[in-house]
Write an enzyme that holds these catalytic residues in place. Structure first.
Site, PDB file in Angstrom:
ATOM      1  N   SER A 103       0.839  -1.193   0.000  1.00 46.17           N
ATOM      2  CA  SER A 103       0.000   0.000   0.000  1.00 46.17           C
ATOM      3  C   SER A 103       0.884   1.258   0.000  1.00 46.17           C
ATOM      4  O   SER A 103       1.739   1.394  -0.874  1.00 46.17           O
ATOM      5  CB  SER A 103      -0.930  -0.065   1.225  1.00 46.17           C
ATOM      6  OG  SER A 103      -2.040   0.764   1.074  1.00 46.17           O
ATOM      7  N   ASP A 208      -9.416  -6.096  -4.529  1.00 39.52           N
ATOM      8  CA  ASP A 208      -8.945  -4.982  -3.688  1.00 39.52           C
ATOM      9  C   ASP A 208      -9.932  -3.817  -3.800  1.00 39.52           C
ATOM     10  O   ASP A 208     -10.089  -3.242  -4.878  1.00 39.52           O
ATOM     11  CB  ASP A 208      -7.552  -4.540  -4.154  1.00 39.52           C
ATOM     12  CG  ASP A 208      -6.894  -3.533  -3.213  1.00 39.52           C
ATOM     13  OD1 ASP A 208      -7.622  -2.776  -2.537  1.00 39.52           O
ATOM     14  OD2 ASP A 208      -5.657  -3.495  -3.159  1.00 39.52           O
ATOM     15  N   HIS A 236      -7.199  -6.072  -0.313  1.00 46.23           N
ATOM     16  CA  HIS A 236      -6.063  -5.190  -0.069  1.00 46.23           C
ATOM     17  C   HIS A 236      -5.031  -5.870   0.840  1.00 46.23           C
ATOM     18  O   HIS A 236      -3.829  -5.712   0.658  1.00 46.23           O
ATOM     19  CB  HIS A 236      -6.545  -3.867   0.535  1.00 46.23           C
ATOM     20  CG  HIS A 236      -5.540  -2.766   0.461  1.00 46.23           C
ATOM     21  ND1 HIS A 236      -4.987  -2.332  -0.727  1.00 46.23           N
ATOM     22  CD2 HIS A 236      -4.954  -2.009   1.428  1.00 46.23           C
ATOM     23  CE1 HIS A 236      -4.132  -1.357  -0.494  1.00 46.23           C
ATOM     24  NE2 HIS A 236      -4.081  -1.146   0.813  1.00 46.23           N
TER      25      HIS A 236
END
Length: 255
Positions: A103, A208, A236
């Protein structure tokens, strides 16, 4: 082997990190927004091969146990994190190391790999993006109010930070990352991708909800020779939800 925790002074702040394993291949784990080694990388710290790898998970400044200072989001916060991350590993006496970035940590890792090519051995990123679109801004605003988060995701962060710091920092993050949408093409680090010369592995969860797949495809297209793996059931947090598969894929790539 056990996991040790310590702090070391880097660029004027005391950065907290966890370390495990005694392998010759050093690997740095870079957490996501509000993340820390403890909250973001339990299965990696526990299960990655300790004979092959020395695994370090860091808490970026203002996150986890790297407080003080409080976290802020100036326009160059990703570059600042990238410099802190690389300087941390050098302070720990690792001459060359690989980066595993999730991320926001993936964005940081992309920048670090581009800017410090002679230090980075291999690169793995997942849930990362090199630009911010209006659609992304809409998604970010959807997570602005932490009281609407699921209990499971919220709980470890509230325990780590207390509700007030957690809520305030999440709002500041949404504002900070949304500002990139004002740049030409929403650019965060698009121009740096062609500078990444190390072997690169991009993983993306097809489910995601936070980072649309187009971001992973863009990164793959602009890093020469990179490899893209799509996980059909991955969201995610695919490295937590499918830790065994993730660890195996990543270890095979790093060998």
């Amino acid at each position: 082997t056990s996991i040790t925790s310590a702090k070391i002074q880097v660029n004027g702040v005391h950065l907290h990190y966890q370390q495990t394993g005694e392998g010759s291949h050093a690997v740095l784990l870079l957490p996501g927004m509000l993340g820390s080694g403890q909250t973001d990388f339990g299965p990696q710290l526990k299960s990655m091969n300790k004979q092959l790898f020395t695994v370090v998970a860091w808490d970026p400044r203002g996150y986890g146990k790297s407080i003080p200072p409080s976290r802020d989001f100036p326009p160059d916060f990703f570059e600042r994190d990238a410099k802190d991350a690389v300087d941390l590993m050098q302070a720990l006496k690792f001459k060359k190391f690989s980066l595993l970035g999730w991320s926001d940590g993936g964005i940081t890792a992309l920048i670090a790999a581009a800017k410090y090519p002679n230090l980075i051995h291999k690169l793995v990123v997942w849930g990362a993006n090199a630009s911010v679109t209006q659609e992304d801004v809409r998604i970010y605003n959807g997570i602005r109010d932490v009281s609407k988060w699921s209990e499971k995701v919220k709980k470890p962060l509230e325990e780590m930070y207390g509700h007030k710091y957690f809520a305030k920092t999440c709002e500041a993050w949404v504002d900070g990352i949304s500002r990139f949408a004002e740049n030409s093409d929403g650019n965060i680090c698009q121009q740096l991708l062609p500078d990444i010369k190390c072997p690169t592995f991009i993983i993306h969860g097809e489910k995601d909800p936070l980072v649309p797949q187009a971001h992973a495809e863009y990164i793959h297209k602009h890093i020469k020779g990179s490899r893209l793996l799509l996980m059909p059931e991955g969201k995610h947090n695919l490295h937590l939800r499918f830790a065994e598969d993730f660890n195996r894929e990543v270890e095979n790539f790093l060998r």
